[in-house]
Design an enzyme around this catalytic site. Structure first.
Site, PDB file in Angstrom:
ATOM      1  N   CYS A  15       2.796  10.425  -3.683  1.00 55.87           N
ATOM      2  CA  CYS A  15       3.259  10.464  -2.302  1.00 55.87           C
ATOM      3  C   CYS A  15       4.601  11.180  -2.218  1.00 55.87           C
ATOM      4  CB  CYS A  15       3.460   9.055  -1.766  1.00 55.87           C
ATOM      5  SG  CYS A  15       1.991   8.052  -1.862  1.00 55.87           S
ATOM      6  N   ARG A  66       3.047  18.084  -4.630  1.00 55.98           N
ATOM      7  CA  ARG A  66       3.052  16.832  -5.379  1.00 55.98           C
ATOM      8  C   ARG A  66       1.643  16.250  -5.513  1.00 55.98           C
ATOM      9  NH1 ARG A  66       8.122  14.295  -5.610  1.00 55.98           N
ATOM     10  NH2 ARG A  66       7.280  12.219  -5.387  1.00 55.98           N
ATOM     11  N   TRP A  76      -0.791  10.034  -1.574  1.00 56.96           N
ATOM     12  CA  TRP A  76      -1.678  10.199  -2.738  1.00 56.96           C
ATOM     13  C   TRP A  76      -2.223   8.805  -2.979  1.00 56.96           C
ATOM     14  CZ3 TRP A  76      -1.623   8.785  -8.110  1.00 56.96           C
ATOM     15  CH2 TRP A  76      -2.375   9.614  -8.954  1.00 56.96           C
ATOM     16  N   ASN A 131       6.921   5.780  -1.066  1.00 57.15           N
ATOM     17  CA  ASN A 131       6.391   6.387  -2.286  1.00 57.15           C
ATOM     18  C   ASN A 131       6.565   5.355  -3.403  1.00 57.15           C
ATOM     19  OD1 ASN A 131       7.882   8.785  -4.574  1.00 57.15           O
ATOM     20  ND2 ASN A 131       5.815   8.012  -4.575  1.00 57.15           N
ATOM     21  N   GLY A 132       5.470   5.035  -4.091  1.00 58.93           N
ATOM     22  CA  GLY A 132       5.565   4.052  -5.176  1.00 58.93           C
ATOM     23  C   GLY A 132       4.446   3.035  -5.048  1.00 58.93           C
TER      24      GLY A 132
END
Ligand code: F6R
Length: 594
Positions: free
Chosen positions: A2, A29, A76, A102-103
């Site tokens: 992400c 990415r 993602w 993100n994570g």
């Protein structure tokens, strides 16, 4: 992985076109969905869906959203399929708080259960959705947005970079991070947040790097960073020397081919790090063992480092995959130098290993992205000078990592001859690129193969592994790299009529034995594609095809040049197959989850 972006403009212009432009720069990415949220007229506007940015933009007109501040995301998928509901921004049920993340939130299920019992209704399958719900819950308990985010990060476990906006506090974005990248940009027209600098290079090159647990507050007046005790942190502002043009294709069809063509200058620029590397070596007294830690392509660069350091300096050297590193931790001590090789400097597996190594040993990061987490946590840093790499497949950063490793090995072993040899490498690289017509032709002939083998001995063994990885990741053809002498211990059984075997066979000590291995596969019907010296007539007689490399390239520096045709083969086969070499399926440029 992400990617997140945030922006607040100083004047009343609409921010959506800028958010869209910035988030598009994070396409590299790897992602499956896109979303934007802006704040306008006491309302959070959201447009999001699964699909490529262009497709979703055609459908939803993403730039057409009012409001001068907002957040954006490329997702993602980790928890929940790619879908509109699972795309970010994620919101609470009343649409009062929007969050991009993100994570991975590891304890999201138990938080979700608890909040559900309290009456919260969840709409998505994501781990992220608990974040806006928690923030909203704390806002209802009378915390302001900053402190609601602070309370939230006390509850969540895992890795995250988060940016949040709330209806309760117009004109403010609050962000924080732990183990996922986040940078803050200070531009003339406004203030920015991003997972990586290419997103905002066009708008801001003065950068603040928030540390784990710091809270960043962006408003029209500027940026404030608070530590966990609410104290203001005076952060250094660092100016990035990358230009926006460096992150553009500049006339090339793809970033990957642009980056392959930039390799000579990536090597030349990294050679300027010689003095810095000598200073680090002077400072490293009493090192008895070296351990490289890395993933993927960076792991292959590290393997080359083992061959160089053990043969030139006689220092025992191990190479460990970062994701397997914790099993080696017991062998570390203060006489061990642990070297972390990473393009992004944000790879989660490597960062975890770095935290372990820092407890006992000296640590050195060889990293391309300035200001990234590895550069901030390693005790010594060598900055490779490849410039931004956007194509998912690492090419010019691999060669710049190798260059730094070669310099390190040559300097630690006082090998003046190798140092001199390195100056010739950029010209040899440029010359190897002249094989492009031949490689295009080979790619047309070889693109129907289902399996490839890549063989090399000694210094050429890591090159074989890296050539096979390039093939796998962008063409989706199965490729195996083997030490040429190992083939007869099992894999030879797989060699059948017509199977392509790429043999890396530079002139030097390993030549004769590699030639015997070439003959072994040839006599079992393989189609041999050799990379060897231009004047090697016996190779031309034995192999089906030969890609010629300047005969003055010695075996010891061959890894820096012989990889170039292998990158080109993967690139042109990918074009033949109609895939996008810059964005291979399922892969991400920066892997921020373990
Ligand atoms: C392959 C590739 C990956 C990375 C790996 C480590 O082309 O790019 O295998 O090398 O994910 O990433 P960094 O070097 O950023 O730590």
């Amino acid at each position: 992985m992400c990617g997140i972006v945030g922006c607040i403009l100083k004047d009343d212009e609409d921010v959506a076109p800028i958010l869209l432009d910035c988030i598009s720069k994070l396409e590299y990415r790897g992602y499956d969905s896109i979303g934007i949220a802006t704040f306008h007229d006491n309302h959070i506007n959201v447009k999001k869906d699964k699909g490529k940015i262009e497709e979703v933009d055609n459908k939803l007109d993403l730039a057409d959203m009012p409001g001068n501040f907002g957040i954006a995301h490329v997702r993602w998928a980790t928890h929940g399929d790619p879908s509109k509901l699972n795309s970010h921004p994620q919101l609470d049920e009343d649409n009062t708080v929007a969050v991009v993340h993100n994570g991975i939130i590891e304890n999201y299920l138990e938080i979700k259960e608890k909040l559900t019992l309290e009456g919260h209704v969840f709409k998505s399958d994501t781990d992220t959705e608990v974040i806006p719900h928690l923030i909203q819950k704390f806002i209802k308990e009378k915390f302001d947005l900053e402190h609601a985010v602070r309370k939230t990060i006390d509850v969540i476990e895992g890795a995250y970079a988060i940016a949040a906006i709330s209806l309760n506090e117009p004109d403010k974005i609050v962000a924080t991070r732990k183990d996922s990248p986040l940078i803050v940009g200070i531009g003339d027209g406004g203030y920015y947040l991003a997972s990586d600098s290419p997103a905002i290079l066009k708008y801001a090159r003065d950068i603040i790097y928030p540390e784990r647990g710091e809270i960043v507050i962006l408003d029209k007046e500027g940026v404030v960073v608070h530590d966990e005790f609410d104290n203001v942190v005076n952060k250094d502002i660092e100016t990035i020397n990358w230009t926006p043009e460096m992150a553009e294709k500049e006339g090339y069809d793809h970033f990957m081919i642009k980056e392959i063509n930039e390799q000579a200058s990536a090597v030349r620029n990294t050679l300027t790090q010689k003095e810095n590397i000598q200073n680090i070596i002077d400072d490293l007294e009493g090192i008895e063992r070296i351990c490289f830690v890395a993933c993927g392509t960076s792991y292959h660069a590290s393997l080359t480092g083992k061959y160089l350091i053990e043969s030139l300096a006689g220092i025992p050297t191990d190479v460990v995959l970062a994701s397997e590193f914790k099993y080696s931790a017991n062998t570390l001590n203060d006489k061990t130098l642990v070297i972390f090789i990473s393009q992004s400097g944000e790879t989660a597996d490597s960062l975890k290993a770095l935290d372990v190594a820092n407890q006992t040993s000296k640590t050195l990061g060889i990293v391309n992205v300035a200001g990234s987490s590895i550069t901030r946590r390693a005790q010594y840093v060598i900055q490779t000078q490849a410039g931004p790499e956007i194509g998912v497949a690492a090419t010019k950063t691999y060669l710049s990592q190798l260059t730094a490793i070669y310099l390190f090995a040559a300097l630690i072993s006082n090998n003046a001859e190798l140092l001199k040899e390195l100056d010739n490498v950029p010209d040899f690289i440029d010359e190897s690129l002249e094989n492009v017509d031949l490689i295009e032709d080979l790619s047309r002939r070889y693109n129907f193969a289902r399996d490839f083998f890549y063989l090399g001995r000694g210094y050429s063994y890591p090159t074989a592994l890296e050539g096979a990885l390039k093939l796998k990741e962008i063409t989706y053809i199965h490729g195996e790299g083997y030490a040429a002498g190992e083939l007869k211990h099992g894999p030879l059984a797989l060699i059948d009529e017509g199977i392509p075997v790429v043999v890396i066979i530079p002139p030097g000590d390993n030549y004769r034995k590699t030639m015997s291995n070439l003959e072994e596969v040839k006599s079992r019907g393989a189609n041999v594609l050799a990379i060897g010296a231009a004047n090697d007539e016996s190779l031309k007689a034995k192999a089906d095809d030969v890609i010629p490399i300047n005969e003055n390239v010695k075996e010891i520096i061959a890894p820096l040049i012989y990889i170039v045709p292998l990158q080109l083969i993967a690139y042109y086969i990918t074009l033949e197959k109609g895939h996008d070499p810059d964005k291979p399926k399922n892969l991400a440029k920066c892997v921020t989850v373990e």
